[in-house]
Design an enzyme around this catalytic site. Structure first.
Site, PDB file in Angstrom:
ATOM      1  N   ARG A 115       0.826  -1.204   0.000  1.00  0.00           N
ATOM      2  CA  ARG A 115       0.000   0.000   0.000  1.00  0.00           C
ATOM      3  C   ARG A 115       0.863   1.257   0.000  1.00  0.00           C
ATOM      4  O   ARG A 115       0.560   2.235  -0.696  1.00  0.00           O
ATOM      5  CB  ARG A 115      -0.927   0.001   1.215  1.00  0.00           C
ATOM      6  CG  ARG A 115      -1.770   1.255   1.331  1.00  0.00           C
ATOM      7  CD  ARG A 115      -2.683   1.213   2.538  1.00  0.00           C
ATOM      8  NE  ARG A 115      -3.518   2.393   2.606  1.00  0.00           N
ATOM      9  CZ  ARG A 115      -4.544   2.544   3.434  1.00  0.00           C
ATOM     10  NH1 ARG A 115      -4.838   1.578   4.298  1.00  0.00           N
ATOM     11  NH2 ARG A 115      -5.256   3.643   3.433  1.00  0.00           N
ATOM     12  N   ASN A 161     -10.688  -4.366  -1.659  1.00  0.00           N
ATOM     13  CA  ASN A 161     -10.554  -3.329  -2.680  1.00  0.00           C
ATOM     14  C   ASN A 161      -9.590  -3.736  -3.786  1.00  0.00           C
ATOM     15  O   ASN A 161      -8.674  -4.509  -3.545  1.00  0.00           O
ATOM     16  CB  ASN A 161     -10.064  -2.028  -2.031  1.00  0.00           C
ATOM     17  CG  ASN A 161     -11.180  -1.271  -1.343  1.00  0.00           C
ATOM     18  OD1 ASN A 161     -12.279  -1.190  -1.848  1.00  0.00           O
ATOM     19  ND2 ASN A 161     -10.889  -0.714  -0.172  1.00  0.00           N
ATOM     20  N   CYS A 215     -19.229  -2.193   0.333  1.00  0.00           N
ATOM     21  CA  CYS A 215     -18.404  -1.045   0.718  1.00  0.00           C
ATOM     22  C   CYS A 215     -19.120  -0.329   1.854  1.00  0.00           C
ATOM     23  O   CYS A 215     -20.346  -0.408   1.974  1.00  0.00           O
ATOM     24  CB  CYS A 215     -18.227  -0.113  -0.475  1.00  0.00           C
ATOM     25  SG  CYS A 215     -17.211   1.356  -0.155  1.00  0.00           S
ATOM     26  N   TYR A 219     -14.302  10.026  -2.220  1.00  0.00           N
ATOM     27  CA  TYR A 219     -13.319   9.625  -3.232  1.00  0.00           C
ATOM     28  C   TYR A 219     -13.368  10.530  -4.461  1.00  0.00           C
ATOM     29  O   TYR A 219     -12.419  10.543  -5.250  1.00  0.00           O
ATOM     30  CB  TYR A 219     -13.539   8.169  -3.645  1.00  0.00           C
ATOM     31  CG  TYR A 219     -13.117   7.188  -2.581  1.00  0.00           C
ATOM     32  CD1 TYR A 219     -11.796   6.763  -2.484  1.00  0.00           C
ATOM     33  CD2 TYR A 219     -14.025   6.707  -1.647  1.00  0.00           C
ATOM     34  CE1 TYR A 219     -11.390   5.876  -1.504  1.00  0.00           C
ATOM     35  CE2 TYR A 219     -13.627   5.826  -0.657  1.00  0.00           C
ATOM     36  CZ  TYR A 219     -12.318   5.416  -0.585  1.00  0.00           C
ATOM     37  OH  TYR A 219     -11.917   4.553   0.396  1.00  0.00           O
ATOM     38  N   HIS A 221     -16.526   3.556  -5.036  1.00  0.00           N
ATOM     39  CA  HIS A 221     -15.637   4.700  -4.817  1.00  0.00           C
ATOM     40  C   HIS A 221     -15.794   5.772  -5.895  1.00  0.00           C
ATOM     41  O   HIS A 221     -14.895   6.580  -6.115  1.00  0.00           O
ATOM     42  CB  HIS A 221     -14.171   4.242  -4.715  1.00  0.00           C
ATOM     43  CG  HIS A 221     -13.891   3.496  -3.447  1.00  0.00           C
ATOM     44  ND1 HIS A 221     -12.620   3.096  -3.079  1.00  0.00           N
ATOM     45  CD2 HIS A 221     -14.710   3.061  -2.450  1.00  0.00           C
ATOM     46  CE1 HIS A 221     -12.678   2.453  -1.916  1.00  0.00           C
ATOM     47  NE2 HIS A 221     -13.947   2.430  -1.528  1.00  0.00           N
TER      48      HIS A 221
END
Length: 421
Positions: free
Chosen positions: A90, A144, A164, A244, A194
């Protein structure tokens, strides 16, 4: 009822356990299996999970295992909450795109593509093993990028629904602002995972009165502050975008901001170390307050509601999920995966009719959906050219030179997870 959680060693898991314990009348779980290859961490979280169940007098059995096939055998539902490469991957996703002047984020843009490439093959392998061990089990995906992962699962013929927590977070926020019970708030939530907008906020159910104009007039400053967008953006759009959308509506400002502060991955990694130290305390028998800062707010309640509707006779229920479009948004292919309110029962999720999407929003949805199709193709078949085309198609990239530079960086940082790279 047996449930299995793949990625049970996640620091998220106590949030999920707390939901199972508190909502046991909604979802009567008799056996819960936490599955994770990280044995030491899994045992730590498994012990805390048992203490949470014991504190709340839940009779269910909690077991842990690193054996995926044994863990999912006989399961009624399997929840997926994976992070391939962990926080280290990440951190890379959030870092190298900034070198090209692009947003560094783990679910959208170039970083989101990298995560999809690492994740889709692993999830599909897990799903095939679930199908062999428990052919009737539902797969609930919280991994995700949910839209792309759910599209991969559905196209491979799996019984899958994507989940989500953005919508339930908005529902709870709006209910508090309006001083009504959350169950009274129904959202006209439309878009892709998102990439969604609240086109209406209805009090009293799907056919209730739309109070969105009143909400924006009376509480627009608070909503805008949560989204970290100017109040004027909400007033001019007349809807509430997902947070987002900030990556699209304020891209350059976000890039500057990300370059001037520690990454979210670094913050989460530090938080996880602190959470694991708390979890190791044998006196701890509830989720700690710090967990609320980890992300995933209300995930447990959304997951319990979804599993109950699919399995426990709790359906039909109306819930925001990720599932096939099936004509709901007429400008997208039927097999695109969208995020909308759906009727959920033992047969799966069927999207409800939604308000027409303004071209201002529909154009971006079409653009990102096309990118997701290319991203899935790259994840399934590999190849530098497929990665390049997916990046070129993404509205946060969209330039030849940027796509070339990002492709090189993506492949360089992900070689250990992409055998074909």
């Amino acid at each position: 009822m047996k449930l299995a959680v793949v990625g049970g060693g996640s620091t998220y898991t106590p949030e999920l356990i707390d939901g199972f314990a508190r909502l046991r009348d909604t979802l009567p779980v008799s056996e819960l299996v936490l599955i994770d290859p990280a044995a030491e961490r899994l045992e730590l979280i498994g012990a805390l999970a048992r203490r949470i169940f014991a504190r709340q007098d839940h009779p269910g059995l909690i077991t842990t295992t690193s054996d995926l096939d044994a863990g999912v055998a006989g399961a009624d539902a399997v929840l997926l909450q994976l992070r391939i490469g962990g926080q280290a991957a990440r951190l890379q996703d959030e870092t190298w795109p900034l070198e090209c002047g692009c947003v560094g984020q783990e679910t959208t843009g170039a970083g989101g593509l990298a995560k999809a490439l690492r994740t889709v093959p692993v999830v599909l392998d897990i799903a095939e093993r679930v199908r062999r061990a428990s052919p009737d089990a539902w797969i609930i995906d919280f991994t995700n990028p949910v839209g792309i992962v759910t599209r991969a699962l559905l196209r491979a013929g799996h019984k899958a629904v994507g989940l989500c927590n953005v919508a339930i977070g908005f529902q709870r926020k709006f209910a508090a602002l309006l001083d009504v019970a959350p169950a009274e708030v129904h959202l006209d939530h439309v878009g892709l995972n998102h990439l969604t907008w609240e086109l209406g906020v209805r009090v009293g159910g799907p056919g209730g009165r739309d109070v969105l104009p009143e909400l924006l007039a009376g509480h627009g400053d608070a909503v805008a502050a949560d989204l970290r967008l100017p109040r004027a953006v909400l007033d001019r759009l007349g809807v509430v975008p997902s947070y987002y959308l900030r990556y699209f509506y304020a891209h350059d400002a976000v890039v500057r901001e990300l370059g001037d502060k520690p990454s979210r991955a670094a913050e989460v990694a530090a938080m996880e170390r602190e959470l694991l130290a708390l979890y190791a305390d044998p006196a701890l028998d509830e989720k700690p307050a710090l967990l609320a800062k980890r992300g995933g707010a209300f995930y447990s309640e959304a997951a319990v509601d979804l599993a109950a509707a699919l399995l426990a006779g709790g359906g039909p229920a109306v819930q925001v999920v990720n599932t096939y479009n099936g004509g709901t948004l007429p400008f997208l292919p039927d097999d695109a995966v969208i995020e909308v309110q759906a009727r959920v029962d033992g047969s799966g999720a069927a999207p409800l009719a939604v308000p027409a999407l303004d071209p201002l929003f529909a154009g971006l949805v079409s653009h990102v959906s096309a990118y997701e199709d290319l991203a899935l193709d790259a994840a399934l078949r590999g190849g530098r050219e497929r990665v390049f085309k997916a990046l070129l198609a993404h509205p946060l990239v969209g330039q030849f030179d940027l796509a070339e530079g990002l492709t090189d960086r993506l492949l360089a940082h992900n070689k250990e997870h992409l055998p074909w790279a």
